[in-house]
Structure formats: structure tokens, C-alpha cells
Design a protein around this motif. Structure first.
Motif, PDB file in Angstrom:
ATOM      1  N   PRO A 216      17.876 -47.172  96.675  1.00 28.52           N
ATOM      2  CA  PRO A 216      18.480 -45.836  96.710  1.00 28.52           C
ATOM      3  C   PRO A 216      19.899 -45.935  97.245  1.00 28.52           C
ATOM      4  O   PRO A 216      20.208 -46.797  98.090  1.00 28.52           O
ATOM      5  N   ASN A 217      20.776 -45.060  96.776  1.00 26.99           N
ATOM      6  CA  ASN A 217      22.189 -45.128  97.163  1.00 26.99           C
ATOM      7  C   ASN A 217      22.368 -45.078  98.679  1.00 26.99           C
ATOM      8  O   ASN A 217      23.223 -45.777  99.235  1.00 26.99           O
ATOM      9  N   SER A 218      21.578 -44.262  99.354  1.00 32.68           N
ATOM     10  CA  SER A 218      21.705 -44.143 100.808  1.00 32.68           C
ATOM     11  C   SER A 218      21.422 -45.466 101.502  1.00 32.68           C
ATOM     12  O   SER A 218      22.171 -45.890 102.394  1.00 32.68           O
ATOM     13  N   LEU A 219      20.343 -46.144 101.096  1.00 26.38           N
ATOM     14  CA  LEU A 219      20.032 -47.438 101.706  1.00 26.38           C
ATOM     15  C   LEU A 219      21.100 -48.479 101.373  1.00 26.38           C
ATOM     16  O   LEU A 219      21.431 -49.323 102.212  1.00 26.38           O
ATOM     17  N   ALA A 220      21.608 -48.413 100.167  1.00 25.58           N
ATOM     18  CA  ALA A 220      22.675 -49.351  99.793  1.00 25.58           C
ATOM     19  C   ALA A 220      23.899 -49.154 100.681  1.00 25.58           C
ATOM     20  O   ALA A 220      24.519 -50.129 101.133  1.00 25.58           O
ATOM     21  N   ARG A 221      24.252 -47.892 100.955  1.00 22.51           N
ATOM     22  CA  ARG A 221      25.399 -47.636 101.832  1.00 22.51           C
ATOM     23  C   ARG A 221      25.136 -48.119 103.258  1.00 22.51           C
ATOM     24  O   ARG A 221      26.031 -48.689 103.904  1.00 22.51           O
ATOM     25  N   LEU A 222      23.918 -47.909 103.737  1.00 23.58           N
ATOM     26  CA  LEU A 222      23.581 -48.396 105.078  1.00 23.58           C
ATOM     27  C   LEU A 222      23.681 -49.918 105.139  1.00 23.58           C
ATOM     28  O   LEU A 222      24.201 -50.484 106.111  1.00 23.58           O
ATOM     29  N   ARG A 223      23.181 -50.574 104.107  1.00 20.95           N
ATOM     30  CA  ARG A 223      23.269 -52.040 104.071  1.00 20.95           C
ATOM     31  C   ARG A 223      24.730 -52.494 104.076  1.00 20.95           C
ATOM     32  O   ARG A 223      25.080 -53.457 104.754  1.00 20.95           O
ATOM     33  N   GLU A 224      25.589 -51.799 103.324  1.00 19.64           N
ATOM     34  CA  GLU A 224      27.013 -52.162 103.274  1.00 19.64           C
ATOM     35  C   GLU A 224      27.667 -52.022 104.646  1.00 19.64           C
ATOM     36  O   GLU A 224      28.609 -52.745 104.970  1.00 19.64           O
ATOM     37  N   ARG A 225      27.171 -51.093 105.451  1.00 13.62           N
ATOM     38  CA  ARG A 225      27.689 -50.900 106.807  1.00 13.62           C
ATOM     39  C   ARG A 225      27.127 -51.912 107.799  1.00 13.62           C
ATOM     40  O   ARG A 225      27.483 -51.906 108.978  1.00 13.62           O
ATOM     41  N   GLY A 226      26.223 -52.760 107.343  1.00 12.61           N
ATOM     42  CA  GLY A 226      25.639 -53.760 108.224  1.00 12.61           C
ATOM     43  C   GLY A 226      24.401 -53.301 108.949  1.00 12.61           C
ATOM     44  O   GLY A 226      23.933 -53.981 109.882  1.00 12.61           O
ATOM     45  N   VAL A 227      23.826 -52.152 108.547  1.00  6.69           N
ATOM     46  CA  VAL A 227      22.601 -51.653 109.168  1.00  6.69           C
ATOM     47  C   VAL A 227      21.406 -52.421 108.600  1.00  6.69           C
ATOM     48  O   VAL A 227      21.224 -52.509 107.388  1.00  6.69           O
ATOM     49  N   THR A 228      20.599 -52.984 109.478  1.00  5.00           N
ATOM     50  CA  THR A 228      19.406 -53.718 109.051  1.00  5.00           C
ATOM     51  C   THR A 228      18.371 -52.743 108.509  1.00  5.00           C
ATOM     52  O   THR A 228      18.143 -51.677 109.078  1.00  5.00           O
ATOM     53  N   VAL A 229      17.728 -53.112 107.394  1.00  6.16           N
ATOM     54  CA  VAL A 229      16.657 -52.303 106.812  1.00  6.16           C
ATOM     55  C   VAL A 229      15.393 -53.149 106.747  1.00  6.16           C
ATOM     56  O   VAL A 229      15.393 -54.238 106.173  1.00  6.16           O
ATOM     57  N   VAL A 230      14.315 -52.643 107.338  1.00  2.00           N
ATOM     58  CA  VAL A 230      13.028 -53.345 107.353  1.00  2.00           C
ATOM     59  C   VAL A 230      12.050 -52.608 106.442  1.00  2.00           C
ATOM     60  O   VAL A 230      11.833 -51.404 106.619  1.00  2.00           O
ATOM     61  N   PRO A 231      11.460 -53.288 105.454  1.00  3.55           N
ATOM     62  CA  PRO A 231      10.448 -52.639 104.615  1.00  3.55           C
ATOM     63  C   PRO A 231       9.101 -52.589 105.337  1.00  3.55           C
ATOM     64  O   PRO A 231       8.641 -53.584 105.901  1.00  3.55           O
ATOM     65  N   HIS A 232       8.480 -51.413 105.294  1.00  4.20           N
ATOM     66  CA  HIS A 232       7.237 -51.150 106.013  1.00  4.20           C
ATOM     67  C   HIS A 232       6.153 -50.809 104.994  1.00  4.20           C
ATOM     68  O   HIS A 232       6.169 -49.738 104.402  1.00  4.20           O
ATOM     69  N   GLY A 233       5.223 -51.734 104.753  1.00  2.00           N
ATOM     70  CA  GLY A 233       4.194 -51.526 103.748  1.00  2.00           C
ATOM     71  C   GLY A 233       3.036 -50.682 104.246  1.00  2.00           C
ATOM     72  O   GLY A 233       2.705 -50.693 105.438  1.00  2.00           O
ATOM     73  N   VAL A 234       2.397 -49.949 103.311  1.00  2.00           N
ATOM     74  CA  VAL A 234       1.271 -49.102 103.690  1.00  2.00           C
ATOM     75  C   VAL A 234       0.058 -49.291 102.777  1.00  2.00           C
ATOM     76  O   VAL A 234      -0.956 -48.624 102.976  1.00  2.00           O
ATOM     77  N   SER A 235       0.138 -50.194 101.797  1.00  2.00           N
ATOM     78  CA  SER A 235      -0.945 -50.249 100.808  1.00  2.00           C
ATOM     79  C   SER A 235      -1.609 -51.611 100.644  1.00  2.00           C
ATOM     80  O   SER A 235      -2.514 -51.754  99.820  1.00  2.00           O
ATOM     81  N   LEU A 236      -1.205 -52.618 101.408  1.00  2.00           N
ATOM     82  CA  LEU A 236      -1.824 -53.935 101.252  1.00  2.00           C
ATOM     83  C   LEU A 236      -3.289 -53.935 101.654  1.00  2.00           C
ATOM     84  O   LEU A 236      -4.120 -54.595 101.041  1.00  2.00           O
TER      85      LEU A 236
END
Length: 433
Positions: A39-59
């Protein structure tokens, strides 16, 4: 890795999260992200150097089956797309039935507690090792909240988590709101759990709100964080300085200033809590795999499958409660699962409550009673609409015509079953009026 203070990224508050000051990282539900496009918002956060952690709920790593290779591949792809330092999931089961029990597959649509038995622990450990081998980054697992307790458990929560870490080297995501929930609903002491678990294995911490109704704590993620949850955070901070702390909010999103105020309260709680002892040097932390893998005991998966299927069937299919469970609590959990199912279907198919109006919720709960979900929420929405049309609902001809078109537009090209033929006949009759 030091993460700092973060917040759960959700599409509904994407703009607010981007505008918050002092945010070091965010966590995003993995299943809400495509594995080849951000998503564009996450892409912008990544460009700013903000770490993004994926959190799974269905495994469903706590389930009796081995982890699904496709789900693992999807989680791995999202971790690589995000450049994440780790991925997280839950110590829970989310489905049951199937080949191990020669019964229909059932989906909970929710995280359900794993029995704290040696059988379940062995199954969980093998599933975790399979997941670790398939993921490109370290895995951390979250303790969950529960409304029900398994009878005849053999381990406390803290001991169960400690054994899991020792046997697999997995990291922990400790949710202090879930520890508080289990204090209210299951009479468990958060301080004892924190004393028993290996706090040096904590990757980060969740903080979230909930509400108490009729003596039951509902972990809603839709209410402000309460003082008792912050007290558990203080207890944890007195034992260790966690690498990261994250505020979760999944519904009833408040204005940005309220989110900022909650983050400030979390910071203040960490700052004023008793100073934790210095963490162990990184070189002496648990290795990726602490001990050699031990095969699952013969029959452990089958026994776990039978127990979990009996519980889930009682919750979603109306079968008798398994022996030893609190029937009142099972009723509370069953109603909570049905309500969540109705809410999620309304989100993935917002046209349905729009078409049905105030009658949507009652109609969906009547449909769901005795009809377990088996193939995800989108298929559930289609089956709900199909059931309404076959039974002649809704009574209003305009609403029925809209629902017919909605169902046909989404049912996809497949050979028509009897229900589909009935719907098409109904549509033809409506068009001819």
C-alpha cells in the motif's frame, strides 16, 4: 534489534499513523498486504526508514496439522517485500477437522487457545521448526487471550512458553493485554507468567485495550488501554527492557490526538517503571535452535486434532460441549465468534449490510447458527447471500433484486449447483416483472 515505540498500521488510520511523531516502527497484518505490492502508505513509511513488521493471523501454528506451505510462502514473501527484521504469529489454532479426524474442515475465524499439554507442546514445536525453516527472517510468537480454559492442562502459561523457547529458539511477542485478559477470564497471575518465561527471548510487546462485561474481559482492540493493562506492562518492565513496545488498535479508531496520547502514556509507563536488570549480552542469548529437534510422539497430532475439533465444533457447529469445559464460557465464546464473523463479513462485503439494512445482523446470525465457516470470509459472504435468495429473502423485491445481482456478479464462472439454478430462476422472474 531495538525497535522502539510503534503502532499497529491499519488502512483505516494510515494517514494518522504517517502523521504521528515519535513513531519508530509499525506492525501490519500480513494477510492484509499483497505479497508483491505495498500500500502507498506503507511504501512511504519504508522510504522514511520506518521499520515494518508483518504480523500473521492465519497460520494456526498451534493446530494439529503441519503448517500450510502456501501460507508460509506468502508470509515469507511479505517479509522480503517489507525488508522486515522478523515476522510474528500466534500460539493458537484457527481451524480443525480434516484428514486427521476424518471430519469436515472447520474455520474459527479467530485465534483459539492451545491446550497446555505435552502433546500440544510437541506438535507446536514441530510446527514452529517447519515455519522457521521456511521463513527468511526470525520468527516471534504471541501469547493469546482466551475466554475458555482447557481442562486437565499440564503446564502453566509461563512454563509452556519457556519450554517452547528452549526447544525451538523462537522469540516471543508478549501481549500484556492478553495476560490481563487471562487474569480476569482464567484466574491466571500475569506476574507468575512473567516470572516463569524467558524474558530475554522477548522480541517486542503488544499493548491494547478491551472492556469487561458481566465478569468477562473482552480483548476488543477497540477501547482505550486501561490501567490494569499498564500495570502488567510495568511488571514486565521491572524484569526486562523490551526491545520494542507497540500499541494495537483494530476498530472504533479514535482521532489522531487520542492515539498520540495513548502512545505518550505507554512511554511514560516504561519510563517510570522500576528499572529492569541489564539484559544479557547478545552473544549469550538463546541460539536460533536451542536443542536438537525431537520427533512428535506417536499419536500426538491425532489426539490434538480430536480435542481441537471437538472444541471448535461445539463453538461453531452447535455440537455438545466436550467434557470438562465451562458451558457458560463456551456460550460466551460461541456468541463472540458469531459476532466477529458477522462483523468481518460486513467489512469484506459492505454491500450486504447496505442491501439488507437493519436486518443484516439478525439474518447473518441466523444463517451462521449451525453453519460453520470452512473457506474464508469472502466465500462465507457468498454462501450467506445464496442462502437468503434460496429461502426467498429478503422480502422486499428491490432488495432481493440487488442481492441477486450482487451474488451473480461475484459467484464466478462455475457449473451451477441447485442453489445457483434457483437464484437464476429468481432473477429471471424478477426481471420479467
Amino acid at each position: 534489534m531495538e525497535l522502539g515505540i510503534g503502532i499497529g498500521w491499519r488502512p483505516e488510520i494510515a494517514a494518522e499513523v504517517e502523521a504521528l511523531s515519535g513513531i519508530d516502527w509499525v506492525e501490519a497484518v500480513a494477510e492484509n498486504i499483497c505479497d508483491d505490492h505495498l500500500p502507498n502508505s506503507l511504501a512511504r513509511l519504508r522510504e522514511r526508514g520506518v521499520t515494518v513488521v508483518p504480523h500473521g493471523v492465519s497460520l494456526g501454528l498451534g493446530g494439529a496439522d503441519r503448517p500450510d506451505a502456501g501460507r508460509l510462502a506468502g508470509l515469507a514473501a511479505r517479509a522480503e517485500l517489507l525488508g522486515a527484521p522478523l515476522v510474528t504469529e500466534h500460539i493458537a489454532f484457527v481451524r480443525a477437522g480434516g484428514p486427521l479426524t476424518a471430519s469436515p474442515r472447520l474455520e474459527a475465524g479467530h485465534l483459539l487457545p492451545v491446550p497446555r499439554t505435552w502433546d500440544a507442546l510437541e506438535v507446536l514445536c514441530e510446527n514452529v521448526r517447519i515455519a522457521q525453516d521456511a521463513l527468511p527472517v526470525p520468527l516471534a510468537l504471541e501469547n493469546i487471550a482466551a475466554l475458555v480454559s482447557w481442562p486437565d492442562e499440564e503446564l502453566t502459561e509461563g512454563r509452556f512458553l519457556a519450554e517452547l523457547v528452549e526447544r525451538t529458539g523462537v522469540r516471543l511477542l508478549i501481549d500484556v493485554a492478553n495476560l490481563h485478559t487471562n487474569r480476569v477470564n482464567r484466574g491466571e497471575d500475569p506476574a507468575k507468567a512473567l516470572d516463569e518465561l524467558p524474558v530475554e527471548a522477548i522480541a517486542y510487546v503488544h499493548v491494547a485495550g478491551g472492556v469487561e462485561k458481566d465478569g468477562v474481559w473482552h480483548d476488543t482492540h477497540a477501547h482505550p488501554v486501561t490501567a490494569p493493562v499498564l500495570d502488567v506492562l510495568r511488571e514486565l518492565r521491572s524484569r526486562v527492557d523490551p526491545p520494542g513496545v507497540l500499541l494495537e488498535r483494530d476498530d472504533a479508531f479514535p482521532p489522531a490526538p487520542e492515539l498520540a496520547a495513548e502512545l505518550d502514556t505507554i512511554r511514560a509507563t516504561l519510563r517510570t517503571a522500576s528499572t529492569a536488570p541489564a539484559p544479557r549480552p547478545a552473544a549469550t542469548r538463546p541460539a536460533a535452535v536451542a536443542v536438537p529437534a525431537v520427533p512428535v510422539a506417536p499419536g500426538a497430532r491425532e489426539r490434538t486434532a480430536v480435542a481441537q475439533t471437538a472444541l471448535l465444533s461445539a463453538l461453531v457447529a452447535g455440537t455438545p460441549a466436550p467434557a470438562g469445559f465451562d458451558r457458560r464460557r463456551l456460550g460466551v465464546q460461541s456468541r463472540a465468534l458469531a459476532a466477529k464473523r458477522a462483523d468481518v463479513v460486513a467489512k469484506v462485503a459492505p454491500e450486504l449490510p447496505e442491501i439488507l439494512g437493519d436486518g443484516y445482523r439478525a439474518a447473518f446470525l441466523a444463517y451462521a447458527a449451525g453453519r460453520p465457516m470452512s473457506d474464508g470470509y469472502r466465500r462465507d459472504a457468498l454462501a450467506f447471500a445464496e442462502r437468503l435468495l434460496v429461502t426467498g429473502a429478503p422480502a422486499d423485491p428491490v432488495a432481493r433484486r440487488r442481492l441477486t445481482y450482487w451474488w451473480q456478479d461475484r459467484s464466478g464462472p462455475r457449473p451451477p449447483r441447485r442453489a445457483a439454478r434457483l437464484v437464476r430462476a429468481a432473477r429471471a422472474a424478477l426481471v420479467g416483472k
